[in-house]
Motif scaffolding. Structure first.
Motif, PDB file in Angstrom:
ATOM      1  N   ASP A   1       0.839  -1.185   0.000  1.00 41.67           N
ATOM      2  CA  ASP A   1       0.000   0.000   0.000  1.00 41.67           C
ATOM      3  C   ASP A   1       0.875   1.236   0.000  1.00 41.67           C
ATOM      4  O   ASP A   1       1.856   1.327   0.734  1.00 41.67           O
ATOM      5  CB  ASP A   1      -0.908   0.012   1.238  1.00 41.67           C
ATOM      6  N   VAL A   2       0.514   2.210  -0.823  1.00 38.71           N
ATOM      7  CA  VAL A   2       1.270   3.456  -0.903  1.00 38.71           C
ATOM      8  C   VAL A   2       0.545   4.503  -0.079  1.00 38.71           C
ATOM      9  O   VAL A   2      -0.659   4.714  -0.246  1.00 38.71           O
ATOM     10  CB  VAL A   2       1.391   3.924  -2.367  1.00 38.71           C
ATOM     11  N   PRO A   3       1.218   5.175   0.844  1.00 42.90           N
ATOM     12  CA  PRO A   3       0.547   6.180   1.668  1.00 42.90           C
ATOM     13  C   PRO A   3       0.025   7.333   0.825  1.00 42.90           C
ATOM     14  O   PRO A   3       0.622   7.724  -0.175  1.00 42.90           O
ATOM     15  CB  PRO A   3       1.652   6.643   2.635  1.00 42.90           C
ATOM     16  N   ALA A   4      -1.117   7.872   1.235  1.00 39.29           N
ATOM     17  CA  ALA A   4      -1.695   8.995   0.525  1.00 39.29           C
ATOM     18  C   ALA A   4      -0.889  10.262   0.783  1.00 39.29           C
ATOM     19  O   ALA A   4      -0.284  10.439   1.830  1.00 39.29           O
ATOM     20  CB  ALA A   4      -3.143   9.198   0.979  1.00 39.29           C
ATOM     21  N   THR A   5      -0.885  11.140  -0.188  1.00 42.02           N
ATOM     22  CA  THR A   5      -0.227  12.434  -0.029  1.00 42.02           C
ATOM     23  C   THR A   5      -1.203  13.522  -0.417  1.00 42.02           C
ATOM     24  O   THR A   5      -2.175  13.297  -1.132  1.00 42.02           O
ATOM     25  CB  THR A   5       1.025  12.540  -0.905  1.00 42.02           C
ATOM     26  N   GLN A   6      -0.953  14.737   0.043  1.00 39.16           N
ATOM     27  CA  GLN A   6      -1.788  15.882  -0.255  1.00 39.16           C
ATOM     28  C   GLN A   6      -0.896  17.007  -0.729  1.00 39.16           C
ATOM     29  O   GLN A   6       0.188  17.237  -0.190  1.00 39.16           O
ATOM     30  CB  GLN A   6      -2.560  16.305   0.989  1.00 39.16           C
ATOM     31  N   ALA A   7      -1.341  17.731  -1.743  1.00 37.22           N
ATOM     32  CA  ALA A   7      -0.541  18.832  -2.272  1.00 37.22           C
ATOM     33  C   ALA A   7      -0.361  19.901  -1.203  1.00 37.22           C
ATOM     34  O   ALA A   7      -1.318  20.323  -0.561  1.00 37.22           O
ATOM     35  CB  ALA A   7      -1.210  19.423  -3.498  1.00 37.22           C
TER      36      ALA A   7
ATOM     37  N   ILE B   1       8.763  17.637  -1.139  1.00 35.03           N
ATOM     38  CA  ILE B   1       9.345  17.454   0.193  1.00 35.03           C
ATOM     39  C   ILE B   1       8.351  17.899   1.261  1.00 35.03           C
ATOM     40  O   ILE B   1       8.100  17.194   2.238  1.00 35.03           O
ATOM     41  CB  ILE B   1      10.660  18.241   0.311  1.00 35.03           C
ATOM     42  N   VAL B   2       7.753  19.070   1.060  1.00 36.51           N
ATOM     43  CA  VAL B   2       6.832  19.607   2.063  1.00 36.51           C
ATOM     44  C   VAL B   2       5.572  18.755   2.163  1.00 36.51           C
ATOM     45  O   VAL B   2       5.076  18.494   3.266  1.00 36.51           O
ATOM     46  CB  VAL B   2       6.479  21.070   1.728  1.00 36.51           C
ATOM     47  N   SER B   3       5.039  18.293   1.036  1.00 38.86           N
ATOM     48  CA  SER B   3       3.823  17.472   1.110  1.00 38.86           C
ATOM     49  C   SER B   3       4.098  16.170   1.847  1.00 38.86           C
ATOM     50  O   SER B   3       3.233  15.660   2.559  1.00 38.86           O
ATOM     51  CB  SER B   3       3.277  17.198  -0.292  1.00 38.86           C
ATOM     52  N   GLY B   4       5.308  15.621   1.697  1.00 37.12           N
ATOM     53  CA  GLY B   4       5.665  14.434   2.459  1.00 37.12           C
ATOM     54  C   GLY B   4       5.707  14.705   3.948  1.00 37.12           C
ATOM     55  O   GLY B   4       5.234  13.915   4.766  1.00 37.12           O
TER      56      GLY B   4
END
Length: 934
Positions: A498-504, A530-533
């Motif tokens: 599973d790939v973790p969700a990210t948000q802009a 980098i910041v979204s991570g």
């Protein structure tokens, strides 16, 4: 990757093979017993190829195809079914058939549907089956739509939904984007001032996955009842090439390289229909481009190279979904100034086509700046070296030159005006450098039918028919026209994660108004990742775990290292004076790397929340527009209510980075219950005295001070104030070490410039050195394993190997050095151990205060080459022979390109670390640490 000496090496190795390439008059004559026939159609083997001739009306020629390739068609379906679902290929193929029937069957014109129906019926008549049923039209359409199936997810990611850029009450949680479409080809077209005779030289090479690669050895000669005779590399059941190398009897040549996927237009015709029609009915470049453009569905986005041997004109047609760009030699339109030469290597050249790869310029920012890849730079080096002399020999040279010829190369093909007039082409099937391509154990487990791909000799494929059989010919026992339907083994282990969700973090794709603004367009997108991570990790648990902080530090260090290593290669350039080039990429690494550091420091000074809000506002307001650094500064001024002129002026007009260090004297006092650790943070180059590039008149705003003890770690953020800033940190445990900014989150020129993968940019200046003082056999084997990992995972370049006893002082001064073995087993590592960010004991190592002593543990560490600061050293050292051997190939894994140190604890997940410079660490001995407060 730079290849300054690569051509000399390549020519030296392959000169005999290139002699008089393309001048041979030898005509291949197949053994009569190897020829299979069905009516006017025939097939025969040649140098690893299956040469297939079919002719007539659409259904007739399709039926001939199916009868003569029935065994291969059945196997091809099994291949893709297993690729879709190794554990349940039958179910996977059923899902694919439903998708194909819904989206693609009705997006072919009648002629090509009839041909595919004939293929299915011919294969079935010869006994071909899948899942114990006859082959049908949908099966054949699925094989021809495979490139579009393969790129559909990426196309949907790029296709707008209409909600892009809208602010909602609740932030949108986006899944990670789909895996990018495969980027698999390199190609060139040369004419006029670039070639020896002023006529055309034209070629293509493919990189692909091993299992399906074995099916792309079909050379099809189609002689239709209407239109032009078409010659193409293809596959069983193919009405198109798939790997896209064609020519026709009207003198039109065509090949392509895939580029980043653009939008999906569900109303458009399939690429298989359009490219086949273009070759069958076009006799000019204009007509071919017109057919490719009309009713384009956008899937399998390509950059097409076209040529017309009647006029010796060449063209480059970059075709998105609704945007396109046609460069013509007749109009002297040359990309990158390469007069007489077009090249392709999966890098989108036209800005408008690049912008079609994202749903909206108002959404999550994308980096739309064109910069040359390793293959772009190699093509231009080859062009500059051979312009005016390019001939058939150039095709073989180019396609045996890494990285144009990668480890996973399937083939190579090229032709000339003279050859194409006789309907001939040079072609090689299999790895062009001759090494066999062996399946991995995992591939053998998942795909029982998979075979190694073996290199074959170069051959001239032609359209001349084999001699007719005299009398009754008894076919060879292993030649049959009846299909062999092998059982499908449903086996394998699905190890998907599973790939973790990210948000802009912010939105908007920016375009640079000038070269001086490249840093902003690139870093605006790169820093957002980098910041979204970071934001994603914080939202999940309100604070970063240790491993998340380490990953973010390594991500930031990737850009810091990119900037610093580019400076060491080409010298520093202020961001405001950047000039883009096609032959080099240091300018881009400086712009992107230092640009990310600029934005990171601005975020620290402005505050994270305010910075993110400002970036989102600027990105949304300027999405898709060319912007300048001055406009960005003005917007930051307005939103923050503060003048940032001095900040931006220094960051964009000065070179180098600030220097922040830890004073030597550290005071430790204890009242018996707690310890107070006090010291000073030094900032070199105060505003009143700074006059040159080695001084920095604006300091970072804050820095972390970390106190390590045997039991705990205490972290304190200190606000900087002037050239000397005092700090005091309290801890309950006896302090053993003080570290300043251990995660390297502050813009600071002190500390290592190199990562464990910095050498990948200059493989021709890299040397592997294994230790022969101890564990010699395993160290040597580890060196060979690393050498092969570089070949297979990167550019197909063979890095030379020497032992520590063979290496010379000149070797040490002039290379990135990849050392195998600990200091006690590699004498050269022992000589440079003080330069490493790792401390070695006899059977232990220590990194950032953490020690490892299990024989199964290992470390990979990068540092500046002590014999030349221009280069790096990277040490891979296990605490036992087995762990060294096991860890060596991990050096080239792509997961942590910003890591300075990779630690592989026995039985645990690896850690990717950046390590503070020695000027930023103070070891506290017992005498100082136990001093009591007065």
């Amino acid at each position: 990757m730079s290849r300054a000496i690569l051509l000399v090496v390549t020519l030296g190795l392959f000169a005999p093979a290139f002699a008089h390439a393309g001048n041979s008059n030898a005509e291949f004559v197949p053994d009569p017993k190897s020829v299979q026939r069905y009516g006017p159609a025939y097939r025969y083997p040649q140098a690893g190829w299956i040469v297939l001739h079919i002719e007539g009306e659409p259904y007739e020629r399709g039926y001939q195809h199916g009868r003569l390739l029935s065994t291969e068609i059945a196997a091809h379906i099994r291949c893709f079914a297993a690729t879709l679902s190794p554990k349940a290929p039958t179910e996977g193929w059923k899902l694919a058939r439903g998708l194909v029937n819904a989206l693609f069957v009705r997006r072919y014109e009648k002629e090509y549907l009839e041909e595919m129906r004939g293929i299915a019926d011919g294969a079935t008549a010869a006994g071909a089956k899948f899942d114990n049923r006859p082959i049908d039209l949908v099966d054949v359409v699925a094989l021809n739509a495979w490139p579009e199936i393969d790129t559909l997810d990426s196309a949907l990611d790029a296709t707008p939904t209409g909600l892009e850029g809208i602010k909602f009450a609740q932030p949108e949680i986006k899944k990670m984007p789909s895996a990018p479409k495969p980027m698999r080809c390199s190609a060139f077209a040369a004419t006029g001032p670039a070639t020896a005779d002023g006529k055309i030289v034209f070629g293509h090479i493919t990189m692909f996955s091993l299992y399906p690669s074995s099916f792309y050895n079909v050379w099809i000669d189609v002689k239709p009842s209407q239109g032009h005779r078409v010659f193409m590399q293809s596959y069983p059941a193919g009405i198109q090439s798939g790997l896209d190398y064609y020519f026709n009897d009207a003198g039109i040549l065509c090949c392509e390289t895939t580029i980043a996927q653009t939008h999906f237009d569900i109303t458009g015709l399939t690429v298989a229909n359009r490219i086949r029609k273009a070759l069958q009915y076009a006799d000019t470049i204009d007509r071919a481009a017109e057919i490719l453009l009309k009713e384009n569905n956008g899937l399998y986005t390509n950059e097409w190279l076209l040529a017309d041997i009647k006029t010796n004109e060449i063209a480059m047609f970059e075709l998105g979904t609704h945007k396109s760009k046609l460069w013509r030699s007749s109009k002297n339109e040359w990309f990158g100034g390469a007069e007489g030469f077009y090249w392709g290597c999966n890098n989108t050249k036209d800005l408008q086509v690049r912008l079609e790869t994202i749903p909206s310029v108002g959404d999550k920012p994308a980096n739309a700046v064109f910069h040359p890849t390793d293959r772009d730079k190699t093509w231009l080096r080859l062009f500059n070296q051979y312009k005016g002399k390019i001939d058939a020999d150039f095709g073989k040279l180019a396609f045996t030159t890494p990285p144009l010829c990668a480890w996973h190369s399937v083939d190579a093909k090229f032709t000339t005006t003279a050859l194409a007039k006789d309907l001939k082409t040079w072609a090689l099937f299999g790895p062009p450098l001759g090494r066999s391509w062996q399946p991995t154990p995992e591939e053998r487990k998942n795909f029982p039918e998979i075979q190694a791909l073996v290199g074959n000799p170069w051959a001239i494929l032609h359209a001349n028919p084999p001699a007719p059989a005299n009398g009754k010919l008894i076919a060879a026992k292993d030649i049959t026209s009846e299909a062999r339907n092998e059982p499908v083994t449903e086996d394998g282990d699905d190890k998907g994660e599973d790939v973790p969700a990210t948000q802009a973090a912010w939105h908007g794709t920016l375009l640079p108004k000038s070269d001086a603004d490249i840093w902003l367009a690139a870093a605006f997108a790169d820093y957002e990742r980098i910041v979204s991570g970071e934001l994603g990790s914080r939202r999940r648990r309100n604070k970063l775990k240790l491993d998340e902080r380490e990953r973010l530090a390594a991500a930031l260090n990737q850009y810091r290292s990119g900037y610093l290593t580019a400076v060491r290669t080409a010298g520093d350039t202020p961001l405001a004076k950047i000039q883009s080039q096609h032959e080099r990429d240091e300018w881009y690494r400086i712009a992107s790397g230092k640009g990310v550091l600029l934005l990171h420091e601005l975020r620290r000074q402005l505050s994270a929340a305010k910075f993110d809000e400002t970036m989102d506002g600027f990105g949304r307001a300027n999405a898709g527009k060319p912007v300048s650094s001055e406009e960005f500064q003005a917007y930051v001024n307005k939103e923050s209510g503060k003048d940032w002129k001095s900040f931006f002026s220094i960051w964009t007009h000065w070179t180098n980075l600030p220097a922040i260090s830890l004073a030597k004297n550290i005071d430790v006092r204890s009242d018996g219950k707690t310890f107070k650790v006090s010291g000073e943070i030094l900032w070199e180059g105060a505003p009143a005295t700074a006059t040159g590039p080695n001084e920095w008149p604006i300091q970072p705003s804050e820095v972390d001070v970390v106190i390590q003890s045997d039991k705990s770690t205490t972290r304190k953020t200190v606000m900087l104030s002037g050239s000397n800033t005092s700090f005091t940190v309290e801890t309950k445990d006896r302090p053993r070490r003080v570290m300043l900014d251990p995660d390297r989150l502050t813009a600071n020129r002190l500390g290592g410039a190199f990562t464990v993968q910095s050498f990948l940019g200059e493989l021709e200046k890299t040397l592997i050195v294994y230790g022969a003082a101890d564990e010699t056999p395993s160290n040597k084997e580890a060196a060979e394993v690393l050498q092969r990992a570089i070949i297979e995972q990167h550019s197909n370049f063979t890095v030379p190997i020497k032992s520590d006893r063979e290496v010379t002082q000149d070797d040490l001064k002039s290379h990135h050095l990849l050392f195998i073995g600990r200091p006690d087993s590699n004498s050269v590592v022992d000589r440079c151990r003080d330069a490493l960010p790792v401390t070695f004991g006899t059977r232990s190592f220590t990194v950032r205060g953490d020690s490892y002593a299990h024989a199964g543990s290992a470390v990979i560490a990068a540092a500046e080459n002590p014999w030349s600061s221009r280069y790096s050293v990277v040490v891979v050292a296990g605490l036992g022979a087995a762990s060294t051997l096991k860890t060596a190939p991990a050096m080239v894994q792509r997961s942590h390109p910003g890591a300075e140190v990779m630690v592989f604890p026995n039985g645990e997940q690896p850690r990717a670390l950046v390590v503070p410079a020695k000027e930023l660490v103070r070891e506290l001995n017992g005498e100082i640490a136990s001093r009591k407060a007065e």
